[in-house]
Each structure stands twice: as C-alpha cells, then as structure tokens.
Design an enzyme around this catalytic site. Structure first.
Site, PDB file in Angstrom:
ATOM      1  N   HIS A 143      33.270   0.658 -11.153  1.00 54.05           N
ATOM      2  CA  HIS A 143      32.803  -0.246 -10.098  1.00 54.05           C
ATOM      3  C   HIS A 143      33.835  -1.353  -9.917  1.00 54.05           C
ATOM      4  O   HIS A 143      34.119  -2.114 -10.847  1.00 54.05           O
ATOM      5  CB  HIS A 143      31.453  -0.851 -10.480  1.00 54.05           C
ATOM      6  CG  HIS A 143      30.955  -1.871  -9.504  1.00 54.05           C
ATOM      7  ND1 HIS A 143      30.626  -1.549  -8.198  1.00 54.05           N
ATOM      8  CD2 HIS A 143      30.759  -3.206  -9.628  1.00 54.05           C
ATOM      9  CE1 HIS A 143      30.229  -2.638  -7.567  1.00 54.05           C
ATOM     10  NE2 HIS A 143      30.305  -3.662  -8.410  1.00 54.05           N
ATOM     11  N   ARG A 182      45.447 -21.384 -19.984  1.00 53.79           N
ATOM     12  CA  ARG A 182      46.196 -22.203 -19.031  1.00 53.79           C
ATOM     13  C   ARG A 182      47.693 -21.901 -19.062  1.00 53.79           C
ATOM     14  O   ARG A 182      48.415 -22.260 -18.130  1.00 53.79           O
ATOM     15  CB  ARG A 182      45.950 -23.687 -19.319  1.00 53.79           C
ATOM     16  CG  ARG A 182      44.489 -24.081 -19.175  1.00 53.79           C
ATOM     17  CD  ARG A 182      44.271 -25.549 -19.458  1.00 53.79           C
ATOM     18  NE  ARG A 182      44.914 -26.391 -18.462  1.00 53.79           N
ATOM     19  CZ  ARG A 182      44.868 -27.717 -18.485  1.00 53.79           C
ATOM     20  NH1 ARG A 182      44.208 -28.337 -19.456  1.00 53.79           N
ATOM     21  NH2 ARG A 182      45.488 -28.423 -17.561  1.00 53.79           N
ATOM     22  N   LYS A 201      34.132  -9.858  -4.955  1.00 61.66           N
ATOM     23  CA  LYS A 201      35.284  -8.932  -4.979  1.00 61.66           C
ATOM     24  C   LYS A 201      35.649  -8.468  -3.573  1.00 61.66           C
ATOM     25  O   LYS A 201      36.826  -8.501  -3.187  1.00 61.66           O
ATOM     26  CB  LYS A 201      34.955  -7.720  -5.867  1.00 61.66           C
ATOM     27  CG  LYS A 201      34.696  -8.053  -7.327  1.00 61.66           C
ATOM     28  CD  LYS A 201      34.502  -6.815  -8.160  1.00 61.66           C
ATOM     29  CE  LYS A 201      33.282  -6.011  -7.773  1.00 61.66           C
ATOM     30  NZ  LYS A 201      32.005  -6.753  -7.971  1.00 61.66           N
ATOM     31  N   ASP A 239      34.128  -0.819  -3.925  1.00 65.79           N
ATOM     32  CA  ASP A 239      32.858  -0.557  -4.601  1.00 65.79           C
ATOM     33  C   ASP A 239      32.985   0.494  -5.703  1.00 65.79           C
ATOM     34  O   ASP A 239      32.623   0.241  -6.845  1.00 65.79           O
ATOM     35  CB  ASP A 239      31.775  -0.128  -3.601  1.00 65.79           C
ATOM     36  CG  ASP A 239      30.426  -0.016  -4.289  1.00 65.79           C
ATOM     37  OD1 ASP A 239      29.975  -1.023  -4.876  1.00 65.79           O
ATOM     38  OD2 ASP A 239      29.827   1.066  -4.270  1.00 65.79           O
TER      39      ASP A 239
END
Length: 309
Positions: free
Chosen positions: A146, A250, A167, A185
């Site tokens: 998916h 980071r 998404k 999908d």
C-alpha cells in the site's frame, strides 16, 4: 509493512506469448502455457538417452545441434527418441530456432500430447536469452504494498504511511511539478535479479483517488508525460503525522532501511504537519539520495569538517 507474496507461477495465452517474443505459432495445442520455471532447456542430452535431472516444467528449445542430430537418425529412430522425450511429462511448449523445419515425427508427438510448438528466426542463443529475460520478469517473486510510487528526478520513490496521511495529495503536487506517477494506492513489486521493480495493477493504472474530489485519471488530465508504467524502487519515504515531543533526525546521518522481498531499500521518515511543503522536501530527498548513491554524503562532510578530520 503489510504485503502479500505471490508464488511464481503464471498461465499465459498462446497468442500473447507468441506476440511478446515474436514467435511463429505452428501448433496451438492446449491453447495456454503454464509456466513455473525460469530455466530453459536444450534437450540434446535427452535425445541422446540421458534423462537424469530432466525438468519437464522447462520450455524446450530445439537448436541446430539437436536438429542435425535428429536428422542423422532414421525415421524410426527419430520417432522413438522424440516420443520418449514427450513421455517424460507435460512440457510447457517447444520452440524451434533459426526457422528450422519441424520434423513430421515431432509434430505428430506434439499433437498427441497437445504441446504448443513455436518457431523463431533468431539464433538459438538469442532465443534462450529472450526467454530468460521474459520468464525472469513473468515469474519474478511478487508482492503488493500500500503506497504511491513516483519517478522524482529519475529516482524511484515509494511513499508509504497510514491511510489519510496525504500520500496521494503529495503525489499530485509532485506530478504538477513535472514528476511522473507509476502507481497509486497499490504498488505491485517484482524482484528481478536483486532489484525491486514497481508497477500498477492493470485495473487501476493511471488512476488516483483524492479525498473530497474522487477518482481522476492522471494520464488523461496531464498527458502521457505525467505517467510511466514501471520504475525501479530506490528509496522509500514513510509519511507519518507529527508527534509532539518526538525527536526526529536533523542531520540525516541515521540510516534506516525497508526490506521488501529480501532486498533492503534506503528509507526516510518525513513527519507531516500543517505548513510543511512535502513536495519540495521529497524533491530534496530525491536529489540527496542520488548524491549519496554517487558517494557524496553532506552529513558526513559536515561531521568531518566539525571534528577537523
């Protein structure tokens, strides 16, 4: 990641098989070909009488060597050797290379067992090479995931994350910026050699679902340049809703991977929150991943400068 691995076994219609490989169909036989082996066999040793390790699930290719050997036999000997070959089991099909004429004894045995027979004008080695590539793709280990698969600056990026995280909307923004959609999908993934190649299931190819709008056809809306049929998956980006108090990477020096069909793919987690331009972040991630694949890592360079090494 939830996925469903599909066992490598396929049934192909004869006309599609012949069209895909540019073969001439001489006898349709069963009308279909059931394929479960990537290997292709030249039955020279079998015709000479050695039947150990003979796998009847393989496609048989008759080249000049086998043809000349059979031609040197009497008609009775030829019939006996060919019949013994067919008696070993149900052969998927037989392919004659170099436009070689098919012996009547061979065709008679093929008809008796309903075994499809094809012919190619190519050299035997070329026929075997074409079959190997075709079978490797057709019978490659397969799974469905998916997500959304896109080509971003030439990098195959698969977006994953919980349903509703954004998404498809992010993919739509990337398409608008000139990148290409492969699948939305449901991503169908094949392991070919040691690479993962993703595509879309045929029934939903080029379609996207956008909440609040519905179903759209990306190819019809943005043109052929906005889509592509398949792409190697080189990078996985997981989109996850921002969690207050959670520490996020980071520097970019944390290496994470997603394992699919036994292949590890570099993975990046991007937290989603209002105001973040995810399309630009994914473009930057794609360029950065390309640089890393070429041997340059900005985080490592900064660390080396900082510690003076």
């Amino acid at each position: 990641m939830n996925n469903n691995v599909i066992l490598p076994q396929e049934t192909v219609m004869l006309d599609k098989f012949a069209s895909d490989l540019n073969f001439e169909m001489l006898y349709a036989g069963r009308g279909i070909i059931s394929l479960s082996s990537v290997s292709v066999d030249r039955p020279g040793l079998r015709l000479a009488g050695f039947y150990s390790y003979f796998d009847t699930q393989r496609i048989l290719v008759i080249g000049l060597t086998e043809h000349e050997f059979l031609r040197s036999c009497s008609s009775e000997e030829r019939k006996e050797k060919i019949q013994k070959l067919f008696d070993c089991g149900e052969i998927p099909c037989i392919v004659f290379s170099r436009d070689l004429p098919v012996f009547p004894e061979f065709m008679a045995c093929a008809r008796n067992s309903y075994t499809p027979v094809f012919r190619s004008s190519k050299m035997t080695t070329s026929v075997i090479a074409d079959l190997f590539v075709y079978l490797s793709r057709l019978l490659a280990p397969t799974t469905t995931v998916h997500g959304v698969l896109l080509d971003v600056f030439g990098v195959g990026i698969m977006l994953t994350g919980m349903s509703g995280v954004g998404k498809s909307e992010t993919a739509m923004e990337l398409i608008k910026r000139g990148h290409r959609l492969v699948a939305d999908d449901s991503v169908l993934i094949r392991k070919i050699e040691n690479e993962l190649v993703g595509t879309s299931p045929d029934r939903i190819r080029y379609f996207m679902e956008l909440r609040g709008i519905g179903i759209i056809n990306v190819k019809n809306m943005y043109g052929s340049g906005a889509v592509m049929n398949e792409k190697e998956i080189e990078f996985v980006i997981e989109m996850r809703n921002w969690e207050n108090g959670k520490e996020y990477d980071r520097l970019g020096d944390v290496k994470d991977f997603e394992e699919i069909l036994g292949v590890k793919i570099p993975k990046l987690l991007i937290p989603v929150s209002p105001g973040r331009n995810l399309a630009i972040l994914i473009e930057v991630a794609a360029r950065n991943q390309r640089l890393k694949s070429m041997g340059y890592d900005a985080a490592q360079e900064l660390i080396q400068r900082t510690i003076g090494r």
